[in-house]
Motif scaffolding. Structure first.
Motif, short mmCIF file in Angstrom:
data_model
loop_
_atom_site.label_atom_id
_atom_site.label_comp_id
_atom_site.label_asym_id
_atom_site.label_seq_id
_atom_site.Cartn_x
_atom_site.Cartn_y
_atom_site.Cartn_z
N LEU A 144 0.73 -1.27 -0.08
CA LEU A 144 -0.03 -0.09 0.13
C LEU A 144 0.73 1.32 -0.10
O LEU A 144 0.62 2.42 -0.71
N LEU A 145 1.87 1.27 0.61
CA LEU A 145 2.92 2.21 0.72
C LEU A 145 3.67 2.75 -0.71
O LEU A 145 3.66 3.64 -0.80
N ALA A 146 3.85 1.41 -1.20
CA ALA A 146 4.49 1.68 -2.47
C ALA A 146 3.43 2.16 -3.44
O ALA A 146 3.90 3.06 -4.57
N GLN A 147 2.31 1.57 -3.54
CA GLN A 147 1.14 2.27 -4.29
C GLN A 147 1.13 3.69 -4.04
O GLN A 147 0.71 4.43 -5.15
N ALA A 148 0.89 4.03 -2.95
CA ALA A 148 0.66 5.50 -2.54
C ALA A 148 1.70 6.50 -3.06
O ALA A 148 1.44 7.30 -3.68
N ALA A 149 3.06 5.79 -2.96
CA ALA A 149 4.06 6.90 -3.44
C ALA A 149 4.09 6.80 -4.98
O ALA A 149 4.42 7.89 -5.48
N LYS A 150 3.72 5.73 -5.59
CA LYS A 150 3.56 5.60 -6.92
C LYS A 150 2.59 6.74 -7.48
O LYS A 150 2.75 7.56 -8.33
N ARG A 151 1.28 6.54 -6.73
CA ARG A 151 0.31 7.55 -7.13
C ARG A 151 0.66 8.80 -6.76
O ARG A 151 0.18 9.91 -7.66
N ASP A 152 1.36 9.15 -5.86
CA ASP A 152 2.01 10.64 -5.55
C ASP A 152 2.67 11.05 -6.46
O ASP A 152 2.81 12.34 -7.29
N LEU A 153 3.68 10.03 -6.95
CA LEU A 153 4.53 10.46 -8.10
C LEU A 153 3.93 10.86 -9.56
O LEU A 153 4.09 11.91 -10.11
N GLU A 154 2.72 10.01 -9.74
CA GLU A 154 2.12 10.11 -10.98
C GLU A 154 1.29 11.52 -10.60
O GLU A 154 1.13 12.32 -11.91
N THR A 155 0.68 11.83 -9.67
CA THR A 155 0.03 13.02 -9.40
C THR A 155 0.86 14.17 -9.64
O THR A 155 0.50 15.21 -10.14
#
Length: 197
Positions: A144-155
């Protein structure tokens, strides 16, 4: 010639109703624990009378000579040996039931220690299951943390692209040319210069 002033008295001394230290002092005697003494050298002949506190008196079993048959002695010896095997095997964490028929006490001891072992094994299984659950939960948290970090980067990348598009639109509206791959910073400078004009 030395004076016999040693009072050999079985310890522990708190088991007596009387204050044995005070009695020894009054009589000019030195108390030595009779259980630990290897000799009776210097033993006094005249020592005070003492009595064991009633609540500490043990039940004594008196066996007269020839009172136990050899068969009973053999049974007790065998049971004691079985108890020894059970206790030793439990101490090294590999409980073993001795061969042959166990006496009542040895049999009961084996049952109790077997139940203790079963309880410990059950607790170990539960602990291992909880460890596996904790590992699984930790993996899920990491994912979940990795997904959130990826989402933050994409955002962040999306926001950056949107800002660049807005800067280009502003320059296009003012008929100002710019490089197609211009950085956000250079576009911001060009827009800032427009505001100065």
């Amino acid at each position: 010639m030395s004076k016999n002033n040693i009072w050999y008295l079985a310890g522990p001394f708190h088991q007596y109703q009387e204050n044995v230290k005070a009695l020894a002092k009054e009589a000019g005697l030195v108390i030595v624990d009779a259980n630990a003494a290897t000799s009776r050298k210097g033993e006094a002949n005249d020592v005070p009378e003492v009595t064991i506190r009633p609540e500490l008196k043990a039940v004594a079993v008196v066996v007269e000579a020839g009172g136990l048959s050899q068969n009973v002695v053999d049974q007790l010896t065998a049971e004691l040996a079985a108890i020894g095997v059970i206790v030793e095997s439990f101490a090294v964490q590999s409980l073993e039931r001795p061969e042959g028929e166990l006496g009542e006490t040895a049999g009961r001891l084996f049952q109790v220690l077997e139940a203790v072992n079963a309880g410990i094994a059950s607790l170990q299984r539960e602990r291992d299951g909880e460890v596996e659950k904790a590992k699984l939960l930790q993996k899920q948290v990491d994912d979940l943390l990795a997904q959130a970090a990826k989402r933050d980067l994409e955002t962040e990348e999306s926001r950056e692209a949107k800002e660049v598009a807005e800067l280009k639109a502003t320059l296009d509206a003012a008929n100002v040319s710019y490089r197609a791959n211009a950085s956000k910073e250079s576009l911001q400078k060009q827009v800032a210069e427009l505001d100065k004009q």
